[in-house]
Design a protein around this motif. Structure first.
Motif: not given
Length: 692
Positions: A52-60, A79-80, A85-88
């Motif tokens: 799904x689009x965007x980050x997943x705050x509940x990712x395991x 890594x994320x 934090x570096x413009x990605x």
């Protein structure tokens, strides 16, 4: 009384029939796995994930297991964080289905079709591979490639019922007779702790263990249960028929079983890499000789040698470091005893048994040499790999290359290859002449060795929102990347870049001050702390023509000394420069003359003026900060420096020690210190202040 006896008899017969029926049903279920197949297939069907689009705050994310660590899955949260934090930004991320999420929350391993082989892939702008690493390197591509003799040997040793075709729904995670034998031996182990017992693990549970369990080991009954449940659920991921999955288990085990590691090669996983790392045997050759009937005595010897090596590695998996490093004689004895057992069971024939028993395992003494890299062709991919190290916080290329990662770059592979090919030919005098590089004040093909000249090329393409790197190459066949890691003396290209910056500053000063009256310009000249601003204010105050063109022409007529006697402080420390022609040393030249004759020292002094201009634009006066102990900016600069230095130190320390136990950390600290009593005492008391 008779009626009571009859009632009790009826109840007894009923209970016996119920127990007998239950036993028969249990026996039938152990044989066919029909109920397990129906329940677990329905359960596993709901274990899915979607992007799904965007980050997943509940990712395991997994937190342990050699497989997860090697593939980079354990490090994924870090890594994320580093990248975001570096413009990605995270464009898409996986979301688990509720069933899979609950299963993992309860302690189960993630259920999906896992990769046995993966590694770093770098792509160019069009998706063409610039670099691809795959580990393990030597694998069976498909089930049919596994020699039947190897499959039969593995099944006899570890999991005899795995490929039985009588029941298509069979659960490969449990082999009930071996499991019952292992359970029956538990009381004996409690009474005699050193007593060895037959293992109850199947290939499926062993894969779960060495991939996902902490340190690849089973540390108790709970962990064993977790392995069995995860393996059972994974077996029915594609439905009730487990035939294809059971074949995949066999090939996955052969391709990924851990066989310790050796210096110079690294971690050894899988039979193919094991044969190469420990015996120097190529997997393709072993496949061939083990799949054919030997035509003569020499062919029989080759087959026996390959078979004994394969057998020894299958057996060494139980205690790989012990058998492959510490006590190879014990492995020899174990292999010989199994040759006799395998013969008695009909797995191998008499000729192969006798030929293998007559041979002694010979381990290769030195680790296999890595393939020699063509550094010229790999400069751009290596530069990207080096950049990924810092972007992700990965400590070494060894670890980076084993991460399951695909990175897209802006490089253009065809253009990169053409440039590399041209650079490789420039050492040929005829080609250099063809390219117009020879002649007066150019290359001398008679008196010079053109192969010793190092060229580098960096090419950007201007885009609507950024400049995109398309080519980065040089012809130095060494690991050093001239474009990335070299510090070069000033050359003609740098002169042009310096001149362009110089003239841009003059144009900016024209915009800033050309409209001011003379008395204001006098104040600007007096207050300016850099040479270029002072010159601009003075020229504008005295010039009749304040146009930009006239000011740029005047800037080209400014004079700089060509004297090489002065040293200059650069990013690399205090540095001295020379002119190409010593006759220029006493000259004071205009910028135009300096550019025409390519004289170095005027441009060095021009560069110093450029630096001073930008320093003066930075806000606080650096001279005042350095010489005034009470300057308020000093504390801010000190705090920034301490924060950066401390963060860098703590990050290095954390990355070095985070995966180790407290005892291992203490040993590492001690090993990094000189072995002096007072130093070791300080380390010990610092780490364990409460120790006796």
């Amino acid at each position: 009384m008779t009626r009571l006896w009859v009632r009790r008899a009826i109840w007894g017969v009923t209970l016996a029939a119920t127990l007998g029926g239950g036993a028969l049903l249990a026996q039938e279920e152990m044989r066919t796995s029909r109920l397990q197949a129906r329940l677990l297939a329905g359960y596993a069907k709901d274990m899915t994930y979607t992007l799904r689009e965007g980050p997943n705050p509940a990712a395991r994310h997994p937190t342990q297991g050699p497989y997860n660590e090697r593939m980079g899955y354990v490090g994924l949260p870090g890594y994320l964080r580093s990248l975001t934090s570096d413009m990605y930004a995270v464009e898409m991320q996986a979301h688990l289905s509720p069933t899979l999420d609950q299963f993992m929350a309860a302690g189960g391993f993630p259920i999906y079709h896992e990769k046995t082989r993966a590694g770093l892939t770098l792509l160019d702008r069009n998706g063409t591979a610039l670099f691809s690493a795959r580990y393990p390197e030597r694998v069976f591509a498909k089930f049919e490639d596994v020699p039947p003799l190897v499959a039969a040997t593995l099944l006899f040793i570890e999991n005899r019922e795995l490929l039985n075709t009588d029941e298509p729904r069979r659960n490969p995670a449990v082999e009930w007779d071996r499991f019952a034998g292992a359970v029956a031996m538990l009381p004996v182990q409690w009474v005699k702790p050193g007593q060895r017992s037959p293992g109850g693990s199947t290939l499926a549970t062993q894969i779960e263990k060495y991939r996902h369990s902490p340190d690849g080991q089973t540390n108790g009954a709970t962990e064993k249960l977790r392995q069995m449940i995860s393996a059972s659920t994974r077996a029915y991921l594609d439905g009730e028929d487990t035939g294809a999955h059971r074949r995949r288990i066999l090939i996955d085990y052969l391709n990924s079983t851990p066989l310790t590691g050796r210096p110079g090669f690294g971690e050894v996983n899988g039979l193919g890499d094991g044969l190469w790392a420990w015996f120097g045997t190529d997997l393709a050759m072993a496949e061939k000789v083990l799949s054919e009937e030997p035509a003569d005595a020499r062919a029989l010897q080759l087959k026996a040698l390959a078979y004994k090596q394969v057998l020894s590695l299958l057996l060494a998996q139980r205690r790989p470091s012990y058998y492959l490093i510490q006590d190879r004689a014990a492995l020899e004895r174990l292999a010989d005893s199994h040759l006799r057992v395998l013969h008695n069971a009909g797995v191998i024939d008499t000729a192969l048994r006798d030929a293998a028993l007559s041979l002694t395992l010979k381990f290769r003494e030195d680790p296999p040499q890595a393939q020699t890299a063509n550094f010229v062709e790999q400069k751009a991919p290596n530069a990207i790999r080096a950049r990924l190290l810092s972007m992700l916080g990965v400590p070494s290329l060894y670890q980076l290359d084993r991460i399951d990662l695909t990175a897209e770059s802006t490089l253009d592979a065809p253009a990169q290859q053409r440039v590399v090919e041209v650079l490789a030919k420039l050492g040929d005098p005829a080609f250099a002449a063809q390219m117009g590089l020879t002649g007066e004040r150019l290359l001398d093909t008679k008196g010079s060795d053109l192969s010793k000249i190092i060229y580098s090329v960096t090419l950007y393409e201007r885009g609507p929102d950024a400049n995109y790197l398309r080519v980065q190459a040089d012809n130095l066949d060494q690991p050093l990347d001239i474009n990335e890691g070299a510090k070069l003396d000033l050359g003609s290209t740098a002169k042009l870049r310096t001149l362009a910056t110089y003239l841009e500053i003059v144009a900016e000063l024209h915009t800033r001050y050309a409209h001011l009256p003379k008395d204001f310009l006098a104040d600007v000249e007096e207050e300016a702390s850099d040479n270029l601003t002072r010159w601009a204010a003075s020229w504008l105050a005295t010039s009749a023509n304040r146009g930009l063109g006239a000011m740029l022409d005047a800037a080209m007529e400014r004079r700089y000394s060509a004297n090489p006697g002065e040293a200059f402080f650069t990013g690399g420390g205090l540095h001295s420069f020379v002119n190409f022609n010593a006759r220029d040393n006493g000259s004071i030249l205009t910028v135009t003359e300096s550019l025409r004759n390519s004289v170095n020292l005027p441009f060095i002094r021009m560069m110093r003026d450029v630096v001073q201009f930008y320093l003066s634009e930075g806000g606080d006066d650096s001279t005042d900060i350095l010489h005034n102990p009470d300057h308020p900016a000093r504390q801010a600069y000190l705090a920034r420096f301490a924060d950066k230095e401390g963060s860098d130190f703590l990050n290095r320390f954390y990355n070095s020690y985070r995966k180790h136990t407290p005892d291992a950390m203490l040993n590492m600290l001690a090993a990094r210190s000189r072995p002096m009593p007072h130093r070791l005492s300080v380390i010990f008391r610092t780490v364990r202040p409460q120790a006796g």
